[in-house]
Design a protein around this motif. Structure first.
Motif, PDB file in Angstrom:
ATOM      1  N   THR A  25     -13.393  38.087  23.688  1.00 30.62           N
ATOM      2  CA  THR A  25     -13.701  38.526  22.327  1.00 30.62           C
ATOM      3  C   THR A  25     -13.939  37.338  21.414  1.00 30.62           C
ATOM      4  O   THR A  25     -14.909  37.309  20.639  1.00 30.62           O
ATOM      5  N   ARG A  26     -13.074  36.332  21.505  1.00 26.38           N
ATOM      6  CA  ARG A  26     -13.176  35.188  20.602  1.00 26.38           C
ATOM      7  C   ARG A  26     -14.281  34.227  21.004  1.00 26.38           C
ATOM      8  O   ARG A  26     -14.975  33.662  20.149  1.00 26.38           O
ATOM      9  N   VAL A  27     -14.470  34.031  22.307  1.00 27.31           N
ATOM     10  CA  VAL A  27     -15.526  33.124  22.754  1.00 27.31           C
ATOM     11  C   VAL A  27     -16.899  33.720  22.472  1.00 27.31           C
ATOM     12  O   VAL A  27     -17.767  33.073  21.872  1.00 27.31           O
ATOM     13  N   MET A  28     -17.113  34.972  22.877  1.00 27.06           N
ATOM     14  CA  MET A  28     -18.418  35.584  22.677  1.00 27.06           C
ATOM     15  C   MET A  28     -18.670  35.875  21.197  1.00 27.06           C
ATOM     16  O   MET A  28     -19.818  35.848  20.733  1.00 27.06           O
ATOM     17  N   GLY A  29     -17.593  36.116  20.447  1.00 21.81           N
ATOM     18  CA  GLY A  29     -17.745  36.322  19.011  1.00 21.81           C
ATOM     19  C   GLY A  29     -18.286  35.103  18.300  1.00 21.81           C
ATOM     20  O   GLY A  29     -18.895  35.222  17.227  1.00 21.81           O
ATOM     21  N   CYS A  30     -18.082  33.913  18.883  1.00 20.42           N
ATOM     22  CA  CYS A  30     -18.591  32.686  18.273  1.00 20.42           C
ATOM     23  C   CYS A  30     -20.114  32.660  18.233  1.00 20.42           C
ATOM     24  O   CYS A  30     -20.698  32.021  17.358  1.00 20.42           O
ATOM     25  N   PHE A  31     -20.764  33.317  19.177  1.00 24.97           N
ATOM     26  CA  PHE A  31     -22.226  33.351  19.159  1.00 24.97           C
ATOM     27  C   PHE A  31     -22.722  34.025  17.881  1.00 24.97           C
ATOM     28  O   PHE A  31     -23.630  33.532  17.216  1.00 24.97           O
ATOM     29  N   GLY A  32     -22.103  35.155  17.532  1.00 23.02           N
ATOM     30  CA  GLY A  32     -22.510  35.854  16.323  1.00 23.02           C
ATOM     31  C   GLY A  32     -22.007  35.187  15.064  1.00 23.02           C
ATOM     32  O   GLY A  32     -22.751  34.997  14.105  1.00 23.02           O
ATOM     33  N   ALA A  33     -20.709  34.778  15.052  1.00 20.63           N
ATOM     34  CA  ALA A  33     -20.118  34.202  13.849  1.00 20.63           C
ATOM     35  C   ALA A  33     -20.756  32.868  13.493  1.00 20.63           C
ATOM     36  O   ALA A  33     -21.050  32.595  12.325  1.00 20.63           O
ATOM     37  N   ALA A  34     -21.002  32.010  14.497  1.00 22.48           N
ATOM     38  CA  ALA A  34     -21.590  30.699  14.228  1.00 22.48           C
ATOM     39  C   ALA A  34     -23.011  30.840  13.706  1.00 22.48           C
ATOM     40  O   ALA A  34     -23.437  30.105  12.809  1.00 22.48           O
ATOM     41  N   ALA A  35     -23.757  31.786  14.256  1.00 24.28           N
ATOM     42  CA  ALA A  35     -25.122  32.007  13.770  1.00 24.28           C
ATOM     43  C   ALA A  35     -25.120  32.497  12.327  1.00 24.28           C
ATOM     44  O   ALA A  35     -25.929  32.058  11.505  1.00 24.28           O
ATOM     45  N   ASP A  36     -24.182  33.390  11.987  1.00 19.65           N
ATOM     46  CA  ASP A  36     -24.082  33.886  10.618  1.00 19.65           C
ATOM     47  C   ASP A  36     -23.711  32.774   9.654  1.00 19.65           C
ATOM     48  O   ASP A  36     -24.260  32.671   8.555  1.00 19.65           O
ATOM     49  N   MET A  37     -22.778  31.898  10.070  1.00 21.01           N
ATOM     50  CA  MET A  37     -22.372  30.786   9.218  1.00 21.01           C
ATOM     51  C   MET A  37     -23.520  29.807   9.017  1.00 21.01           C
ATOM     52  O   MET A  37     -23.720  29.259   7.933  1.00 21.01           O
ATOM     53  N   GLY A  38     -24.301  29.567  10.099  1.00 23.16           N
ATOM     54  CA  GLY A  38     -25.434  28.660   9.989  1.00 23.16           C
ATOM     55  C   GLY A  38     -26.489  29.206   9.051  1.00 23.16           C
ATOM     56  O   GLY A  38     -27.054  28.484   8.226  1.00 23.16           O
TER      57      GLY A  38
END
Length: 386
Positions: free
Chosen positions: A135-148
């Motif tokens: 959940t946390r590793v794959m969530g980084c794909f979405g969260a990091a893109a949103d932050m960028g």
């Protein structure tokens, strides 16, 4: 040491921002295939398998294990795992072809062909994870893109997510050796501070850590795939570096995982540390030359001797020791939450003297020992040594 503290502070802030971003969109849970290449049975390996089967993940996931031969001792462990978790999608692939010197990457190439999903997570056989790992590793794909995107970064594509790790010393009936404690201490107070420093001064991560290599197959294909890496020793580093060169971002997530540090004797410790040192030397040549100055306690002690035990040299040693302990506690305990650091912090001077010695000796030869076999290392590639 100050750079390492700065890097640790920046990473802690990033983890909090990522957690906040993920809280709003934690539904990002793409289907994922976990690839685990195996050879033999390692300490606590089965416990690591179990931790992967117990994922509390909203998406679908499967685990694909790979062995070079069905006679491998690990095959029995996979049968036991299937019996314990009948509802978990577990597959075993026999990787008969030897595509290069690295048996691990050779197996991964053949295992990847069997993966069903777009996203793939590669990690070592003994890695142990929390129930929220995927959940946390794959969530980084979405969260990091949103932050960028929120920061105005036009190309916020995340091609890889990697994860920090700590080394857990084996205590299941094995003697806790000094060498195992030194290696675990080095991972938490030397290796990870170096990673966080590189992340800060280079404006991000441009390499991968073998504890977790979560990639999209699209990004992996753009980077050339796994096939060109069948002769590389530091395949984890190369995968991340090539994905970054292909124009994708590599993110270091805040999810910590564990690897097992065997009960090394001195020879095992020596071989592993030299392999690690020479692999890093070939992967990051200029940075590795500068690594020697970061072992501050040995230099401060030698300065005391060279100055004839002058009073000012002891003042400098005290400041250096304070800075070194601050890094060990901030990163090892504060970031990794590794309680072993508190137990073994008195070994820091010995650990740093060993680190400086391995750094210097790594320039003396190009030979490494990996799983009992000797290899010649040249420009990151390995060939069998006579």
């Amino acid at each position: 040491m100050l750079l390492a503290l700065w890097g640790a502070r920046d990473f802690a802030h990033y983890c909090r921002r990522t957690a906040d971003a993920s809280a709003g969109g934690m539904g990002y849970a793409p289907d994922v295939t976990i690839l685990k290449p195996l050879k033999g049975v390692d300490a606590r390996m089965y416990a690591g398998f179990v931790s992967h089967c117990r994922q509390q993940y909203a998406g679908n996931f499967e685990i694909v294990f790979g062995v070079s031969s069905m006679d491998d001792l690990a095959v029995e462990q996979i049968g036991r795992l299937r019996a314990e978790f009948p509802d978990c999608a577990i597959r075993l692939v026999e990787c008969r072809a030897r595509l290069g010197t690295s048996g691990k990457v050779s197996n991964l190439v053949q295992m990847l062909r069997e993966a069903r999903f777009e996203y793939v997570v590669i990690n070592d056989s003994d890695i142990r994870v929390s129930p929220h790992y995927l959940t946390r590793v794959m969530g980084c794909f979405g969260a990091a893109a949103d932050m960028g995107a929120a920061a105005g970064i036009e190309d916020a594509r995340v091609g890889m997510v990697t994860a920090p790790y700590l080394g857990r010393t084996a205590s299941d009936g094995n003697a806790l050796t000094l060498w195992a404690r030194l290696e675990a201490l080095g991972i938490s107070t030397d290796f990870l501070p170096g990673v966080l420093t590189a992340r800060k001064i280079e404006g991000g991560i441009r390499f991968g850590l073998g504890s977790t290599l979560a990639v999209s197959r699209t990004a992996l294909a753009a980077a050339g795939g796994l096939e060109p890496l069948v002769d590389y020793l530091a395949d984890d580093y190369e995968i991340g570096a090539r994905i970054a060169q292909a124009g994708y971002r590599v993110e270091l997530c805040g999810e910590m995982v564990e690897t097992t540090v065997p009960a090394y004797d001195f020879r095992g410790f020596w071989d592993h540390q030299l392999r690690w040192a020479r692999s890093t030397r070939d992967s990051r040549r200029l940075g590795y030359v500068g690594l020697g100055v970061t072992y501050c306690i040995p230099w401060a002690v030698m300065n005391c001797v060279a100055s004839g035990l002058a009073l000012w040299s002891f003042t400098l040693l005290s400041l250096v020791a304070l800075a070194r302990v601050s890094v060990a506690l901030s990163v090892g305990v504060g970031v990794l939450r590794d309680g072993q650091v508190l137990r073994d912090i008195w070994l820091l001077p010995l650990r740093d003297f060993c680190g400086l010695g391995f750094w210097a000796w790594s320039f003396a030869s190009d030979t490494v020992v990996w799983r009992g076999e000797r290899f010649r290392l040249s420009s990151g590639r390995i060939s069998r040594a006579s």
